[in-house]
Scaffold this motif. Structure first.
Motif, short mmCIF file in Angstrom:
data_model
loop_
_atom_site.label_atom_id
_atom_site.label_comp_id
_atom_site.label_asym_id
_atom_site.label_seq_id
_atom_site.Cartn_x
_atom_site.Cartn_y
_atom_site.Cartn_z
N ASN A 239 22.27 12.27 -3.27
CA ASN A 239 20.94 12.53 -3.97
C ASN A 239 20.74 12.99 -5.31
OD1 ASN A 239 18.33 13.07 -3.80
ND2 ASN A 239 18.20 15.23 -3.14
N LEU A 240 22.07 13.76 -6.00
CA LEU A 240 22.19 14.17 -7.32
C LEU A 240 22.23 12.52 -8.09
CD1 LEU A 240 22.55 16.63 -9.51
CD2 LEU A 240 25.19 15.95 -9.23
N GLY A 241 23.03 11.71 -7.56
CA GLY A 241 23.10 10.62 -8.36
C GLY A 241 21.89 9.82 -8.65
N ARG A 242 20.89 9.86 -7.42
CA ARG A 242 19.80 9.13 -7.55
C ARG A 242 19.01 9.66 -8.65
NH1 ARG A 242 20.03 8.88 -1.96
NH2 ARG A 242 18.84 10.81 -1.57
N HIS A 243 19.02 11.11 -8.90
CA HIS A 243 18.08 11.86 -9.73
C HIS A 243 18.52 11.87 -11.17
CE1 HIS A 243 15.25 14.19 -7.40
NE2 HIS A 243 16.19 14.58 -6.46
N PHE A 244 19.94 11.42 -11.41
CA PHE A 244 20.54 11.41 -12.74
C PHE A 244 20.06 9.97 -13.04
CE2 PHE A 244 22.85 15.15 -13.13
CZ PHE A 244 23.17 15.22 -14.59
N ARG A 245 20.18 9.08 -12.34
CA ARG A 245 19.96 7.40 -12.62
C ARG A 245 18.38 7.34 -13.21
NH1 ARG A 245 22.70 3.47 -14.60
NH2 ARG A 245 24.21 3.75 -12.64
N ALA A 246 17.46 8.25 -12.25
CA ALA A 246 16.10 8.13 -12.47
C ALA A 246 15.73 8.80 -13.76
CB ALA A 246 15.16 8.52 -11.38
N ALA A 247 16.61 9.99 -14.20
CA ALA A 247 16.13 10.60 -15.38
C ALA A 247 16.72 10.45 -16.67
CB ALA A 247 16.33 12.16 -14.92
N THR A 248 17.99 9.87 -16.38
CA THR A 248 18.92 9.60 -17.60
C THR A 248 19.34 8.29 -17.95
OG1 THR A 248 21.07 10.06 -16.65
CG2 THR A 248 19.71 12.10 -17.48
N GLY A 249 19.18 7.58 -16.74
CA GLY A 249 19.65 6.12 -16.72
C GLY A 249 21.09 5.83 -16.60
N THR A 250 21.68 6.73 -16.22
CA THR A 250 23.14 6.84 -16.19
C THR A 250 23.70 7.70 -14.90
OG1 THR A 250 25.43 6.85 -17.39
CG2 THR A 250 23.71 8.65 -17.63
N THR A 251 24.88 7.66 -14.69
CA THR A 251 25.50 8.64 -13.35
C THR A 251 25.83 9.88 -14.08
OG1 THR A 251 27.91 8.01 -13.91
CG2 THR A 251 26.53 6.45 -12.49
#
Length: 323
Positions: A239-251
């Motif tokens: 879930n953290l990975g999904r939030h990071f990808r949506a917010a920063t465009g990266t992992t």
């Protein structure tokens, strides 16, 4: 730092031109390094967006520049002017570093400067660029691409990212950060970051990453893992990975590494600390690990970076602080 020539002609967009002029036109008050000499090179009075601009020099002035910036080309369905394409090609052959902003990549491609290279442009036009210039490896998923003497950026805000990247290459992280502070923008977004971020981190307290990111920045000296971040955020690693990808465009891992490298750059520029001490202060653990990641990310070893961008004389005090 030499001459920056902004290539202007009828049919260009004003936003990217203004971005380049704002970044290279004047140094921030706190910066004392020699700054750029900026010139508008075009065919007399030109129309840029809704504005008329008077050029400082003709397009032949591009060949005398150290850096040539080609702003966005408004109508990608129309071939860019041959005199502009020729002038950009001649400038590069004369040794200029050439960078395009947004759809300015169509000019560089027409000049043959992108043949066999990876390049980008605004995501809405990457398919057109790839179809028109199949010899170019078009990457639609990055903010900018640095091929050394030829650079390309995606659209709008990514033009600012590329301009700051050029300042960082020329003057180091501290100076680029000073420019970013003046412009009230983030100091660094890596070129490999995604162009289109569906949900940027909003400035509100209830966002899932609102407390996590500052918490991480205060603990870069610690050996944090993705699991540590997920535990702090009270969510699963997935879930953290999904939030990071949506917010920063990266992992999360890539973001964390980028922050460690940025911190290492600042310490190399502004302290006398050894590479071993900086490795510990940035959570890299050992000098070997720092050198490997730093060289891969920045393109030069830490010691070479320090020699190039050192901003203060040795005082013998900062190293003790980090140790």
């Amino acid at each position: 730092m030499g001459t920056v020539a902004l290539a202007v002609t009828d049919g260009m967009l004003h936003f990217e031109l203004a971005v380049a002029y704002e970044v290279f036109g004047s140094a921030p008050d706190a910066v004392t390094v020699p700054w750029y000499d900026v010139a508008l090179c075009g065919t007399g009075a030109v129309r840029v967006g809704r504005f008329r601009l008077e050029s400082d020099r003709g397009l032949d002035g591009l060949r005398d520049a150290d850096t040539v910036i080609v702003p966005a080309w408004a109508d990608v369905d129309v071939a860019p002017p041959a005199d502009l394409v020729d002038a950009v090609r001649v400038a590069h052959e004369a040794g200029a570093r050439v960078a395009s902003l947004c759809t300015g990549a169509f000019v560089l491609a027409a000049a043959g400067l992108l043949d066999g290279l990876r390049a980008t442009t605004h995501w809405a036009h990457t398919d057109v660029l790839a179809a028109r210039h199949p010899e170019v490896e078009v990457d639609p998923d990055v903010l900018y691409v640095d091929n050394g003497s030829v650079l390309t950026s995606a659209g709008k805000a990514a033009a600012l990212d590329l301009c700051l990247h050029l300042v960082r290459r020329d003057h180091g992280s501290s100076v680029a950060n000073a420019v970013a502070r003046r412009l009230v923008v983030p100091p660094h977004r890596a070129g490999g970051q995604a162009q289109f971020v569906a949900s940027p981190v909003p400035a509100r307290d209830d966002h899932p990453l609102a407390e996590l990111l500052p918490w991480v920045m205060e603990r870069l000296d610690q050996p944090l893992t993705v699991e540590d971040l997920a535990r702090r955020a009270r969510m699963s690693s997935r879930n953290l990975g999904r939030h990071f990808r949506a917010a920063t465009g990266t992992t999360p891992l890539r973001w964390l590494l980028d922050q460690r490298i940025r911190r290492a750059q600042e310490l190399l520029e502004n302290t006398d600390s050894s590479v071993d001490a900086i490795a510990r202060a940035t959570g890299m653990g050992t000098a070997t690990t720092l050198r490997r990641h730093f060289n891969r990310t920045v393109g030069v070893p830490p010691d070479a970076y320090r020699r190039t961008f050192r901003t203060r004389p040795r005082s013998g005090t900062e190293d003790a602080v980090l140790r």
